[in-house]
Design a protein around this motif. Structure first.
Motif, short mmCIF file in Angstrom:
data_model
loop_
_atom_site.label_atom_id
_atom_site.label_comp_id
_atom_site.label_asym_id
_atom_site.label_seq_id
_atom_site.Cartn_x
_atom_site.Cartn_y
_atom_site.Cartn_z
N GLU A 192 5.44 10.76 7.99
CA GLU A 192 4.52 11.40 7.03
C GLU A 192 3.81 10.35 6.18
O GLU A 192 3.89 10.41 4.95
N PRO A 193 3.13 9.38 6.81
CA PRO A 193 2.46 8.37 5.97
C PRO A 193 1.41 9.04 5.09
O PRO A 193 0.69 9.92 5.54
N GLN A 194 1.38 8.63 3.83
CA GLN A 194 0.49 9.28 2.86
C GLN A 194 -0.87 8.58 2.77
O GLN A 194 -1.85 9.19 2.40
N ASN A 195 -0.86 7.29 3.09
CA ASN A 195 -2.08 6.52 2.87
C ASN A 195 -2.87 6.36 4.18
O ASN A 195 -2.27 6.16 5.24
N ASN A 196 -4.18 6.44 4.06
CA ASN A 196 -5.04 6.32 5.25
C ASN A 196 -4.84 5.02 6.01
O ASN A 196 -4.81 5.01 7.24
N ARG A 197 -4.70 3.94 5.24
CA ARG A 197 -4.56 2.63 5.91
C ARG A 197 -3.24 2.56 6.67
O ARG A 197 -3.15 1.96 7.74
N VAL A 248 0.84 -1.19 0.00
CA VAL A 248 0.00 0.00 0.00
C VAL A 248 0.88 1.25 0.00
O VAL A 248 0.55 2.26 -0.60
N GLU A 249 2.00 1.15 0.70
CA GLU A 249 2.88 2.33 0.80
C GLU A 249 4.30 1.86 1.08
O GLU A 249 4.51 0.85 1.76
N ARG A 250 5.26 2.59 0.58
CA ARG A 250 6.67 2.26 0.83
C ARG A 250 7.46 3.55 0.91
O ARG A 250 7.10 4.55 0.32
N GLY A 251 8.54 3.50 1.68
CA GLY A 251 9.36 4.71 1.78
C GLY A 251 10.46 4.51 2.80
O GLY A 251 10.62 3.41 3.35
N THR A 252 11.22 5.57 3.04
CA THR A 252 12.22 5.48 4.09
C THR A 252 11.47 5.42 5.42
O THR A 252 10.30 5.81 5.49
N PRO A 253 12.13 4.98 6.50
CA PRO A 253 11.45 4.96 7.79
C PRO A 253 10.88 6.34 8.13
O PRO A 253 9.76 6.45 8.61
N THR A 254 11.63 7.41 7.86
CA THR A 254 11.14 8.75 8.19
C THR A 254 9.86 9.04 7.41
O THR A 254 8.86 9.49 7.98
N GLN A 255 9.89 8.77 6.11
CA GLN A 255 8.69 9.03 5.31
C GLN A 255 7.50 8.24 5.84
O GLN A 255 6.42 8.79 6.06
N ARG A 278 -1.74 5.10 8.02
CA ARG A 278 -1.94 5.95 9.21
C ARG A 278 -2.73 5.20 10.28
O ARG A 278 -2.36 5.20 11.45
N GLN A 279 -3.81 4.54 9.84
CA GLN A 279 -4.64 3.80 10.80
C GLN A 279 -3.82 2.72 11.50
O GLN A 279 -3.88 2.55 12.71
N PHE A 280 -3.03 1.97 10.70
CA PHE A 280 -2.21 0.89 11.27
C PHE A 280 -1.21 1.45 12.27
O PHE A 280 -1.08 0.95 13.39
N LEU A 281 -0.53 2.52 11.90
CA LEU A 281 0.48 3.09 12.80
C LEU A 281 -0.17 3.65 14.07
O LEU A 281 0.39 3.52 15.15
N ASN A 282 -1.35 4.21 13.94
CA ASN A 282 -2.06 4.70 15.13
C ASN A 282 -2.41 3.56 16.07
O ASN A 282 -2.31 3.69 17.29
N LEU A 283 -2.81 2.43 15.48
CA LEU A 283 -3.21 1.29 16.31
C LEU A 283 -2.04 0.71 17.10
O LEU A 283 -2.20 0.28 18.23
N ILE A 284 -0.87 0.69 16.48
CA ILE A 284 0.24 0.03 17.17
C ILE A 284 1.01 0.99 18.07
O ILE A 284 1.83 0.56 18.86
#
Ligand code: ADP
Length: 244
Positions: free
Chosen positions: A230-235, A219-226, A237-243
């Motif tokens: 700054e996750p671009q995709n909603n999913r 769904v998304e790929r990038g450097t760890p910082t990106q 963001r949702q996953f990172l919020n959950l963990i």
């Protein structure tokens, strides 16, 4: 070094990988994250052909397997020799010592002379901090020690790429650090690695690229910082919020 093109995997009707494209350059560390059931383990198992992809291509070091056609056992064996796998539950042989586990692949598959394999096996066990445990059986070792034997065993075949399938998730929390430390050292030495993990700090510190999978797709790929800041995709963001 390792490349995957349009990889698909289906179990009966269930589509688990739905067109994965991936490039891993020499010396790079790719961390794969994503919710449970998103296909992370299946992707790793397809890279090592522990699962046969339904279609798509996997190449390691200019050797390409195209799973849209019939692939020979010999080609699968050749690919496997270039990809070392570290499993979540270690998968050591219980009736063999640490050293015997490490030399099993080189001696039986690669036909390396036993004395040479033993010498190298000892070095590898020393490298992962187990030089004093050569003759211990798995049940005499902690989970963290067993996993370090697992890493030494994966290294014993001199793979081009190391694949890690949630290597610390079966461990008690206090044993996670010793395994991550060995993995970090390997990354610093320039080992090419693909790591499925929930250890986000490891991903932040060690990964060159982080891949977020969901529903069998990247769904998304990038450097760890990106990806983490700054996750671009909603999913994502949702996953990172959950963990977090
Ligand atoms: P993850 O590692 O992201 O948790 P997996 O790759 O383990 O995801 O699993 C993805 C999906 O594939 C899940 O729905 C799982 O039940 C299914 N699956 C995995 N292996 C098999 C199998 N051997 N047979 C049938 N379904 C499987």
């Amino acid at each position: 070094m390792l490349s995957v093109q349009n990889l698909h995997k289906q179990f009966d009707e269930l589509v688990v990988l739905d067109g994965i494209d991936l490039q891993v350059n020499k010396g790079k560390v790719i961390v794969v994250i994503g919710p449970s059931g998103s296909g992370k383990t299946t992707l790793l198992r397809c890279l090592n052909v522990l699962e046969t992809p339904t279609k798509g291509k996997v190449s390691v070091n200019n050797m390409e397997l195209d799973f849209s056609q019939k692939v020979s056992k010999k080609d699968i064996q050749t690919l496997r020799k270039q990809t070392g796998m570290v499993f979540q539950t270690y998968n050591l042989f219980p009736h063999m010592t640490a050293l015997q586990n490490v030399i099993e692949g080189p001696v039986t598959v690669q036909k390396v002379a036993k004395t040479n394999a033993q010498q190298k096996g000892k070095q590898l066990l020393e490298k992962v901090g187990l030089g004093d445990k050569l003759d211990y059986y798995p049940h005499q070792l902690s989970g963290g020690q067993q996993q370090r034997v697992g890493i030494a065993r994966a290294l014993a075949i001199d793979p081009e790429v190391l694949l890690f399938d949630e290597p610390t998730s079966a461990l008690d929390p206090e044993l996670v650090g010793e395994v991550l430390k060995v993995m970090k050292e390997l990354a610093e030495e320039g080992m090419t690695m693909v790591v499925v993990t929930h250890e986000m700090n490891f991903a932040k510190e060690v990964a060159d690229e982080v891949i977020f999978m969901d529903g069998g797709r990247i769904v998304e790929r990038g450097t760890p910082t990106q990806l983490f800041t700054e996750p671009q995709n909603n999913r994502t963001r949702q996953f990172l919020n959950l963990i977090n």
